[in-house]
Scaffold this motif. Sequence first.
Motif, PDB file in Angstrom:
ATOM      1  N   LEU A  54       0.822  -1.199   0.000  1.00 22.19           N
ATOM      2  CA  LEU A  54       0.000   0.000   0.000  1.00 22.19           C
ATOM      3  C   LEU A  54       0.860   1.255   0.000  1.00 22.19           C
ATOM      4  CD1 LEU A  54      -2.802   1.304   0.254  1.00 22.19           C
ATOM      5  CD2 LEU A  54      -2.687   0.925   2.727  1.00 22.19           C
ATOM      6  N   GLU A  56      -0.004   5.834  -0.652  1.00 20.75           N
ATOM      7  CA  GLU A  56      -1.115   6.759  -0.488  1.00 20.75           C
ATOM      8  C   GLU A  56      -1.066   7.887  -1.493  1.00 20.75           C
ATOM      9  OE1 GLU A  56      -0.995   9.270   3.100  1.00 20.75           O
ATOM     10  OE2 GLU A  56       1.002   8.468   3.457  1.00 20.75           O
ATOM     11  N   VAL A  90      -5.576   5.185  -5.423  1.00 23.68           N
ATOM     12  CA  VAL A  90      -5.204   3.884  -4.868  1.00 23.68           C
ATOM     13  C   VAL A  90      -6.484   3.069  -4.714  1.00 23.68           C
ATOM     14  CG1 VAL A  90      -4.169   2.636  -2.947  1.00 23.68           C
ATOM     15  CG2 VAL A  90      -3.261   4.878  -3.607  1.00 23.68           C
ATOM     16  N   THR A  91      -6.546   1.927  -5.402  1.00 23.73           N
ATOM     17  CA  THR A  91      -7.735   1.087  -5.348  1.00 23.73           C
ATOM     18  C   THR A  91      -7.331  -0.323  -4.920  1.00 23.73           C
ATOM     19  OG1 THR A  91      -8.724   2.330  -7.178  1.00 23.73           O
ATOM     20  CG2 THR A  91      -9.721   0.203  -6.614  1.00 23.73           C
ATOM     21  N   PRO A  92      -7.820  -0.792  -3.757  1.00 25.32           N
ATOM     22  CA  PRO A  92      -7.476  -2.153  -3.332  1.00 25.32           C
ATOM     23  C   PRO A  92      -8.198  -3.192  -4.175  1.00 25.32           C
ATOM     24  CG  PRO A  92      -9.022  -1.163  -1.791  1.00 25.32           C
ATOM     25  CD  PRO A  92      -8.643  -0.081  -2.767  1.00 25.32           C
ATOM     26  N   ARG A  93      -7.476  -4.260  -4.533  1.00 19.53           N
ATOM     27  CA  ARG A  93      -8.042  -5.372  -5.303  1.00 19.53           C
ATOM     28  C   ARG A  93      -7.758  -6.669  -4.542  1.00 19.53           C
ATOM     29  NH1 ARG A  93     -11.232  -2.464  -8.700  1.00 19.53           N
ATOM     30  NH2 ARG A  93     -10.048  -1.156 -10.164  1.00 19.53           N
ATOM     31  N   GLN A 106      -3.836  -6.730  -3.753  1.00 14.48           N
ATOM     32  CA  GLN A 106      -3.062  -5.933  -4.684  1.00 14.48           C
ATOM     33  C   GLN A 106      -3.690  -4.545  -4.735  1.00 14.48           C
ATOM     34  OE1 GLN A 106      -2.699  -7.803  -8.564  1.00 14.48           O
ATOM     35  NE2 GLN A 106      -0.616  -8.410  -8.077  1.00 14.48           N
ATOM     36  N   TYR A 107      -2.854  -3.552  -4.981  1.00 14.16           N
ATOM     37  CA  TYR A 107      -3.339  -2.183  -5.024  1.00 14.16           C
ATOM     38  C   TYR A 107      -3.100  -1.611  -6.412  1.00 14.16           C
ATOM     39  CZ  TYR A 107      -3.146  -2.927  -0.027  1.00 14.16           C
ATOM     40  OH  TYR A 107      -3.323  -3.454   1.232  1.00 14.16           O
ATOM     41  N   GLU A 108      -4.180  -1.198  -7.063  1.00  7.94           N
ATOM     42  CA  GLU A 108      -4.051  -0.561  -8.372  1.00  7.94           C
ATOM     43  C   GLU A 108      -3.733   0.910  -8.143  1.00  7.94           C
ATOM     44  OE1 GLU A 108      -7.269   0.491 -11.526  1.00  7.94           O
ATOM     45  OE2 GLU A 108      -6.639  -1.602 -11.887  1.00  7.94           O
ATOM     46  N   ARG A 209      -5.897  -1.202   8.194  1.00  7.36           N
ATOM     47  CA  ARG A 209      -7.215  -1.414   7.596  1.00  7.36           C
ATOM     48  C   ARG A 209      -8.233  -1.506   8.715  1.00  7.36           C
ATOM     49  NH1 ARG A 209      -8.019  -6.327   3.470  1.00  7.36           N
ATOM     50  NH2 ARG A 209      -7.099  -7.430   5.231  1.00  7.36           N
ATOM     51  N   ASP A 242      -8.615   5.388   0.853  1.00 12.62           N
ATOM     52  CA  ASP A 242      -9.124   4.805  -0.391  1.00 12.62           C
ATOM     53  C   ASP A 242     -10.609   5.070  -0.600  1.00 12.62           C
ATOM     54  OD1 ASP A 242      -9.885   3.006   1.676  1.00 12.62           O
ATOM     55  OD2 ASP A 242     -10.131   1.396   0.203  1.00 12.62           O
TER      56      ASP A 242
END
Length: 251
Positions: A54, A56, A90-93, A106-108, A209, A242
Amino acid sequence: MTDSDDRSKRLRERIKLALPVRVHCRESTDLEWVEVSRLVDVTPFGARFALPRLTERGRLLHLTLPMPRQLRCFDHVEDQYRVWALVCHVTPRPQFDAGGDECFIQYEIGVAFTGKHPPSSYASQPATLYEVETVSAEDNLWRVREATQAPEGKRSEQTRLQMALGVRLEVFDTEGRVCATEQTVTENISPRGAAVWTTLQVGRGRFVRLTSNDTGLSVLAAVRAARTGADGIPRLHLEFIDRQWPLEGIE
């Protein structure tokens, strides 16, 4: 449509290229890391790629990649394009195993290219966060300025509810893995952040988180302060990075 409008449209079109990219980040004077990934897509203005750890919005990254020369703003004869980039999205996948359990995230990452050199403040203060100011008409690169910070101790102008919500607090280590977990409650919460009581030792600038016990909603957050109150109880002050925390139905 004029020729200039057509060229501007072409420049902004995202091109899907799975090029390898080396990502170097200095989060502070003591912590830096390197990851190798592949692009999702790219324009002369920026790119998207996935990272296993991650970061930011507002963080500067140094990218090295074999960028097509027609998309470059400088170093057209070099084999590798070395460009500074600002994290904008930042988009969590979450990734799941065969049983449907989350195994890792994974973080896009979406970045804006800012130039061949970092801002002057970066060398001595790599923890500085930046924001986009404008795009340069000369070279199509984004100009940045230091992100405006609220005065120390100043509360958000947004609604801040003084209430205890049951949450699971997960702490990420420097490799992006969950290293500690605790069931706790919030001291207060707003759409953009929260104060959470905890017994865990988590330093300023680390990532966590927060997951609601009632709804299962998970939000990624950066630790902006860690302190012990007059009541002797330690707490973390978190900024959500996010998404916002919806307050509808809990006020």
